[in-house]
Design a protein around this motif. Structure first.
Motif, PDB file in Angstrom:
ATOM      1  N   UNK A   1       0.832  -1.206   0.000  1.00  0.00           N
ATOM      2  CA  UNK A   1       0.000   0.000   0.000  1.00  0.00           C
ATOM      3  C   UNK A   1       0.865   1.253   0.000  1.00  0.00           C
ATOM      4  N   UNK A   2       1.940   1.232   0.777  1.00  0.00           N
ATOM      5  CA  UNK A   2       2.816   2.400   0.797  1.00  0.00           C
ATOM      6  C   UNK A   2       3.418   2.640  -0.582  1.00  0.00           C
ATOM      7  N   UNK A   3       3.846   1.571  -1.229  1.00  0.00           N
ATOM      8  CA  UNK A   3       4.415   1.706  -2.573  1.00  0.00           C
ATOM      9  C   UNK A   3       3.349   2.193  -3.554  1.00  0.00           C
ATOM     10  N   UNK A   4       2.110   1.701  -3.407  1.00  0.00           N
ATOM     11  CA  UNK A   4       1.032   2.126  -4.306  1.00  0.00           C
ATOM     12  C   UNK A   4       0.680   3.595  -4.097  1.00  0.00           C
ATOM     13  N   UNK A   5       0.673   4.058  -2.839  1.00  0.00           N
ATOM     14  CA  UNK A   5       0.289   5.441  -2.555  1.00  0.00           C
ATOM     15  C   UNK A   5       1.415   6.422  -2.864  1.00  0.00           C
ATOM     16  N   UNK A   6       2.652   6.094  -2.466  1.00  0.00           N
ATOM     17  CA  UNK A   6       3.749   7.056  -2.591  1.00  0.00           C
ATOM     18  C   UNK A   6       4.574   6.881  -3.856  1.00  0.00           C
ATOM     19  N   UNK A   7       4.536   5.725  -4.467  1.00  0.00           N
ATOM     20  CA  UNK A   7       5.291   5.484  -5.695  1.00  0.00           C
ATOM     21  C   UNK A   7       6.790   5.556  -5.475  1.00  0.00           C
ATOM     22  N   UNK A   8       7.469   6.371  -6.270  1.00  0.00           N
ATOM     23  CA  UNK A   8       8.926   6.496  -6.197  1.00  0.00           C
ATOM     24  C   UNK A   8       9.393   7.185  -4.922  1.00  0.00           C
TER      25      UNK A   8
END
Length: 169
Positions: free
Chosen positions: A117-124
């Motif tokens: 979820x963190x990767x999906x929300x914040x991306x790079x």
């Protein structure tokens, strides 16, 4: 004044007596009379890097228990200890079958879901992505250094063999 190392050992021993092992994944705040001036007063236990991951609400999750697969024979294939978590708002699905314990698999699946979820929300901009890129860069640098050393050794051996051939002539 006692040495800082001796005080540190006493603190750890007292903590182990009172709370058992320190490997619980939580931070432990020391009482005021155990603190040393100028030293940190919190013992970090658990993961090496503490990242602020998003919270996951239980009403946003769809949880299923399915039969596992892979090595392990009857113990793995006949028990429904594989956890499949689906985050309803985003549709992200996580499947975890790392252990034979359903409780541990549920806990690990939630950790993986929070990371995704963190990767999906914040991306790079995600801390996890940054750490992964740094790790890949370190591995590439290390591999490059190893290859350079191998090349230097090969050139040195060629130079030695050429010198020996010149000495024979």
């Amino acid at each position: 004044m006692t040495s800082p190392l001796l005080v540190h050992q006493r603190v750890l021993a007292a903590c182990k007596l009172r709370w058992g092992s320190l490997n619980t994944g939580t931070s432990l705040t020391l009482p005021p009379h155990w603190r040393l001036t100028g030293w940190p007063c919190v013992l970090a236990a658990g993961k090496k890097y503490q990242i602020d991951l998003p919270e996951v609400h239980e009403e946003d999750l769809d949880e299923q228990f399915v039969r596992g697969s892979g090595p392990g024979g009857q113990a793995t294939n006949k028990t429904s200890n594989c956890v499949v978590l689906r985050h309803i708002p985003t549709g992200i699905v996580v499947k975890c079958h790392q252990t034979r314990s359903v409780d541990l698999n549920r806990k690990r699946a939630r950790e993986i879901l929070r990371e995704k979820l963190e990767i999906a929300y914040k991306g790079e901009e995600s801390e996890l992505v940054k750490m992964k890129k740094e790790s890949i860069q370190r591995k590439q640098d290390k591999r490059k250094k190893v290859n350079e050393n191998i090349e230097k050794k090969r050139q040195f051996k060629e130079m030695l063999s050429a010198d020996q051939e010149d000495d024979k002539c």
